[in-house]
Enzyme design. Structure first.
Site, PDB file in Angstrom:
ATOM      1  N   ASP A  90     -25.332   2.169   8.518  1.00  0.00           N
ATOM      2  CA  ASP A  90     -26.229   0.991   8.990  1.00  0.00           C
ATOM      3  C   ASP A  90     -27.597   1.049   8.171  1.00  0.00           C
ATOM      4  O   ASP A  90     -27.949   2.403   7.683  1.00  0.00           O
ATOM      5  CB  ASP A  90     -26.539   1.031  10.585  1.00  0.00           C
ATOM      6  CG  ASP A  90     -26.776  -0.224  11.086  1.00  0.00           C
ATOM      7  OD1 ASP A  90     -26.951  -1.236  10.262  1.00  0.00           O
ATOM      8  OD2 ASP A  90     -26.588  -0.383  12.071  1.00  0.00           O
ATOM      9  N   HIS A  91     -28.525   0.173   8.093  1.00  0.00           N
ATOM     10  CA  HIS A  91     -29.616   0.176   7.467  1.00  0.00           C
ATOM     11  C   HIS A  91     -30.850  -0.572   8.557  1.00  0.00           C
ATOM     12  O   HIS A  91     -30.408  -1.066   9.274  1.00  0.00           O
ATOM     13  CB  HIS A  91     -29.734  -0.393   5.926  1.00  0.00           C
ATOM     14  CG  HIS A  91     -28.651  -0.138   5.072  1.00  0.00           C
ATOM     15  ND1 HIS A  91     -29.244  -0.130   3.692  1.00  0.00           N
ATOM     16  CD2 HIS A  91     -27.492   0.403   5.080  1.00  0.00           C
ATOM     17  CE1 HIS A  91     -28.282   0.093   2.792  1.00  0.00           C
ATOM     18  NE2 HIS A  91     -27.360   0.801   3.837  1.00  0.00           N
ATOM     19  N   PRO A  92     -32.063   0.168   8.371  1.00  0.00           N
ATOM     20  CA  PRO A  92     -33.076  -0.431   9.080  1.00  0.00           C
ATOM     21  C   PRO A  92     -33.048  -2.117   8.906  1.00  0.00           C
ATOM     22  O   PRO A  92     -33.386  -2.540   7.941  1.00  0.00           O
ATOM     23  CB  PRO A  92     -34.310   0.155   8.944  1.00  0.00           C
ATOM     24  CG  PRO A  92     -33.883   1.328   8.018  1.00  0.00           C
ATOM     25  CD  PRO A  92     -32.580   1.110   7.293  1.00  0.00           C
ATOM     26  N   THR A  98     -34.801  -3.246   3.954  1.00  0.00           N
ATOM     27  CA  THR A  98     -33.420  -2.624   4.429  1.00  0.00           C
ATOM     28  C   THR A  98     -33.025  -1.535   3.458  1.00  0.00           C
ATOM     29  O   THR A  98     -32.137  -0.802   3.773  1.00  0.00           O
ATOM     30  CB  THR A  98     -32.098  -3.482   4.656  1.00  0.00           C
ATOM     31  OG1 THR A  98     -31.863  -4.201   3.426  1.00  0.00           O
ATOM     32  CG2 THR A  98     -32.494  -4.733   5.663  1.00  0.00           C
TER      33      THR A  98
END
Length: 225
Positions: A90-92, A98
């Site tokens: 996952d990425h922010p 991101t």
């Protein structure tokens, strides 16, 4: 009725009629040694290519020491190309970018440490069938007895005994009515001994609700397996 003859410790559980071992099918528990992956007995994976690292094949983003875990129950059936995209991939998403700068420049880690340390587990129940090329996204829980259609992209939790398909995956139907589903969850046949499961085969390989009720009384009526 012959007893079930399955060795949970085997690497390749299928022997073809000509005596040849089918090398493309494995008990996952026998071929995965990864601190963040738990697999129950008799859950198999089939691939059409030779695989040297089954953990990397089914969960390519999950590294040792990651904050999340992948849990796969017993008697699961996982088809060629199925993938678990765990939280470490996952990425922010709430920030203005991101891009994971800290992966490439460790001096940026103070900005990213909190986001990188958060990870929810991915959980697959017992007796789950995951079809060819299906993708299970981070933080998903798939209930017991569910069927995930080929090429489905599962972004939300899947109820027990649901059939899901599509992108994003949605519930196509429930496999059984509420009473039968509750009986199957109560029976929890995957937790019985192999000889008991063998004795239950006429029930498990049927859709006889009355026989299922009798099996629940026999094996779970007093709360013991």
């Amino acid at each position: 009725m012959a007893d079930l003859s399955m060795d949970a410790r085997a690497r390749h559980p299928i022997t073809l009629p000509d005596g040849q071992v089918h090398s493309n099918t494995v008990w996952l528990k026998s071929v995965i040694d990864h601190p963040n992956i738990e697999v129950g007995d008799f859950s198999y994976y089939n691939d059409f290519e030779a695989v040297t690292d089954y953990a990397a094949r089914i969960a390519p983003y999950l590294f040792a020491g990651a904050p999340e875990r992948l849990r796969i129950g017993k008697f699961c059936q996982i088809a060629n190309g199925a993938r678990f995209v765990t939280s470490s991939a996952d990425h922010p998403k709430r920030w203005f970018t991101t891009f994971p700068f800290a992966v490439f420049d460790n001096s940026q880690m103070p900005y990213f440490s909190e986001a990188f340390s958060v990870g929810r587990d991915t959980s697959i129940g017992h007796d789950v069938w995951i079809g060819d090329g299906a993708v299970i996204l981070p933080r998903v829980a798939v209930g017991n007895g569910a069927i995930v259609g080929a090429r489905a992209v599962v972004a939300r939790d899947v109820p027990s005994y649901a059939v899901v398909a599509g992108n994003p995956a949605g519930t196509v139907r429930m496999r059984f009515d509420a009473e039968v589903t509750a009986l199957l969850e109560r029976l929890a046949w995957w937790d019985l001994r192999l000889d008991q499961i063998g004795a239950l085969m006429p029930v498990l390989a049927s859709a006889d609700a009355s026989a299922l009720r009798a099996a629940v009384v026999r094996y779970r009526g007093d709360g013991e397996g």
